[in-house]
Design a protein around this motif. Structure first.
Motif, PDB file in Angstrom:
ATOM      1  N   GLN A   6       4.889 -15.544   2.626  1.00  0.00           N
ATOM      2  CA  GLN A   6       3.733 -16.246   3.174  1.00  0.00           C
ATOM      3  C   GLN A   6       2.717 -15.156   3.485  1.00  0.00           C
ATOM      4  O   GLN A   6       3.031 -14.210   4.212  1.00  0.00           O
ATOM      5  CB  GLN A   6       4.091 -17.026   4.432  1.00  0.00           C
ATOM      6  CG  GLN A   6       4.828 -18.316   4.179  1.00  0.00           C
ATOM      7  CD  GLN A   6       4.042 -19.310   3.344  1.00  0.00           C
ATOM      8  OE1 GLN A   6       4.520 -19.744   2.318  1.00  0.00           O
ATOM      9  NE2 GLN A   6       2.847 -19.652   3.753  1.00  0.00           N
ATOM     10  N   GLN A   8      -1.206 -14.344   4.767  1.00  0.00           N
ATOM     11  CA  GLN A   8      -2.403 -14.850   5.431  1.00  0.00           C
ATOM     12  C   GLN A   8      -3.586 -13.962   5.075  1.00  0.00           C
ATOM     13  O   GLN A   8      -3.446 -12.743   4.982  1.00  0.00           O
ATOM     14  CB  GLN A   8      -2.206 -14.863   6.942  1.00  0.00           C
ATOM     15  CG  GLN A   8      -1.073 -15.767   7.383  1.00  0.00           C
ATOM     16  CD  GLN A   8      -0.765 -15.638   8.861  1.00  0.00           C
ATOM     17  OE1 GLN A   8      -1.159 -14.687   9.512  1.00  0.00           O
ATOM     18  NE2 GLN A   8      -0.022 -16.598   9.381  1.00  0.00           N
ATOM     19  N   GLY A   9      -4.739 -14.591   4.858  1.00  0.00           N
ATOM     20  CA  GLY A   9      -5.965 -13.834   4.626  1.00  0.00           C
ATOM     21  C   GLY A   9      -6.486 -13.888   3.202  1.00  0.00           C
ATOM     22  O   GLY A   9      -7.571 -13.380   2.932  1.00  0.00           O
ATOM     23  N   THR A  11      -8.469 -15.489   0.491  1.00  0.00           N
ATOM     24  CA  THR A  11      -9.490 -16.540   0.496  1.00  0.00           C
ATOM     25  C   THR A  11     -10.182 -16.746  -0.839  1.00  0.00           C
ATOM     26  O   THR A  11     -10.956 -17.687  -0.988  1.00  0.00           O
ATOM     27  CB  THR A  11     -10.569 -16.218   1.553  1.00  0.00           C
ATOM     28  OG1 THR A  11     -11.150 -14.947   1.234  1.00  0.00           O
ATOM     29  CG2 THR A  11      -9.977 -16.178   2.956  1.00  0.00           C
ATOM     30  N   ARG A  36      -2.877 -19.835  -3.450  1.00  0.00           N
ATOM     31  CA  ARG A  36      -3.779 -19.414  -2.370  1.00  0.00           C
ATOM     32  C   ARG A  36      -3.914 -20.495  -1.308  1.00  0.00           C
ATOM     33  O   ARG A  36      -3.984 -20.201  -0.112  1.00  0.00           O
ATOM     34  CB  ARG A  36      -5.149 -19.081  -2.950  1.00  0.00           C
ATOM     35  CG  ARG A  36      -6.074 -18.456  -1.952  1.00  0.00           C
ATOM     36  CD  ARG A  36      -7.471 -18.169  -2.479  1.00  0.00           C
ATOM     37  NE  ARG A  36      -7.607 -18.182  -3.928  1.00  0.00           N
ATOM     38  CZ  ARG A  36      -8.655 -18.674  -4.556  1.00  0.00           C
ATOM     39  NH1 ARG A  36      -9.659 -19.203  -3.882  1.00  0.00           N
ATOM     40  NH2 ARG A  36      -8.738 -18.647  -5.871  1.00  0.00           N
ATOM     41  N   GLY A  39      -1.045 -20.195   0.781  1.00  0.00           N
ATOM     42  CA  GLY A  39      -0.777 -18.836   1.232  1.00  0.00           C
ATOM     43  C   GLY A  39       0.572 -18.324   0.784  1.00  0.00           C
ATOM     44  O   GLY A  39       1.199 -17.519   1.462  1.00  0.00           O
ATOM     45  N   TYR A  61      -3.609  -7.695   4.077  1.00  0.00           N
ATOM     46  CA  TYR A  61      -3.181  -9.084   4.303  1.00  0.00           C
ATOM     47  C   TYR A  61      -1.950  -9.091   5.201  1.00  0.00           C
ATOM     48  O   TYR A  61      -1.173  -8.152   5.208  1.00  0.00           O
ATOM     49  CB  TYR A  61      -2.880  -9.772   2.966  1.00  0.00           C
ATOM     50  CG  TYR A  61      -4.058  -9.738   2.041  1.00  0.00           C
ATOM     51  CD1 TYR A  61      -5.133 -10.616   2.213  1.00  0.00           C
ATOM     52  CD2 TYR A  61      -4.145  -8.796   1.041  1.00  0.00           C
ATOM     53  CE1 TYR A  61      -6.246 -10.550   1.386  1.00  0.00           C
ATOM     54  CE2 TYR A  61      -5.256  -8.730   0.204  1.00  0.00           C
ATOM     55  CZ  TYR A  61      -6.297  -9.614   0.387  1.00  0.00           C
ATOM     56  OH  TYR A  61      -7.399  -9.537  -0.415  1.00  0.00           O
ATOM     57  N   THR A  62      -1.777 -10.177   5.937  1.00  0.00           N
ATOM     58  CA  THR A  62      -0.623 -10.318   6.827  1.00  0.00           C
ATOM     59  C   THR A  62       0.491 -11.032   6.088  1.00  0.00           C
ATOM     60  O   THR A  62       0.298 -12.118   5.549  1.00  0.00           O
ATOM     61  CB  THR A  62      -1.026 -11.151   8.070  1.00  0.00           C
ATOM     62  OG1 THR A  62      -2.109 -10.484   8.726  1.00  0.00           O
ATOM     63  CG2 THR A  62       0.146 -11.263   9.024  1.00  0.00           C
TER      64      THR A  62
END
Length: 68
Positions: A6, A8-9, A11, A36, A39, A61-62
């Motif tokens: 997973q 996050q970030g 976009t 996307r 995620g 990115y996380t």
């Protein structure tokens, strides 16, 4: 090995390319599938999971490990 992350970030398409390129620097033979909207990054690779997660993190990115 098949890994799911997973992330996050992400976009835009540039984010997807950056993540794909980072993963393929760790393992040039890696197969990368990115959703996307959810995620989700799925990677088929012989590299260690930790190395792949680190490559994504280094791009800014996380990474939150998903259930396999």
């Amino acid at each position: 090995m098949q890994y799911t992350f997973q992330v996050q970030g992400m976009t835009c398409a540039h984010c997807e390319r950056a993540v794909t390129q980072a993963l393929q620097q760790v393992d040039p033979q890696a197969s990368v599938q990115i959703d996307r909207a959810q995620g989700k990054v799925e990677v088929q690779s012989s590299a260690p999971r930790e190395a792949l997660a680190a490559a994504i993190s280094e791009e800014g990115y996380t990474v939150v490990p998903a259930d396999q």
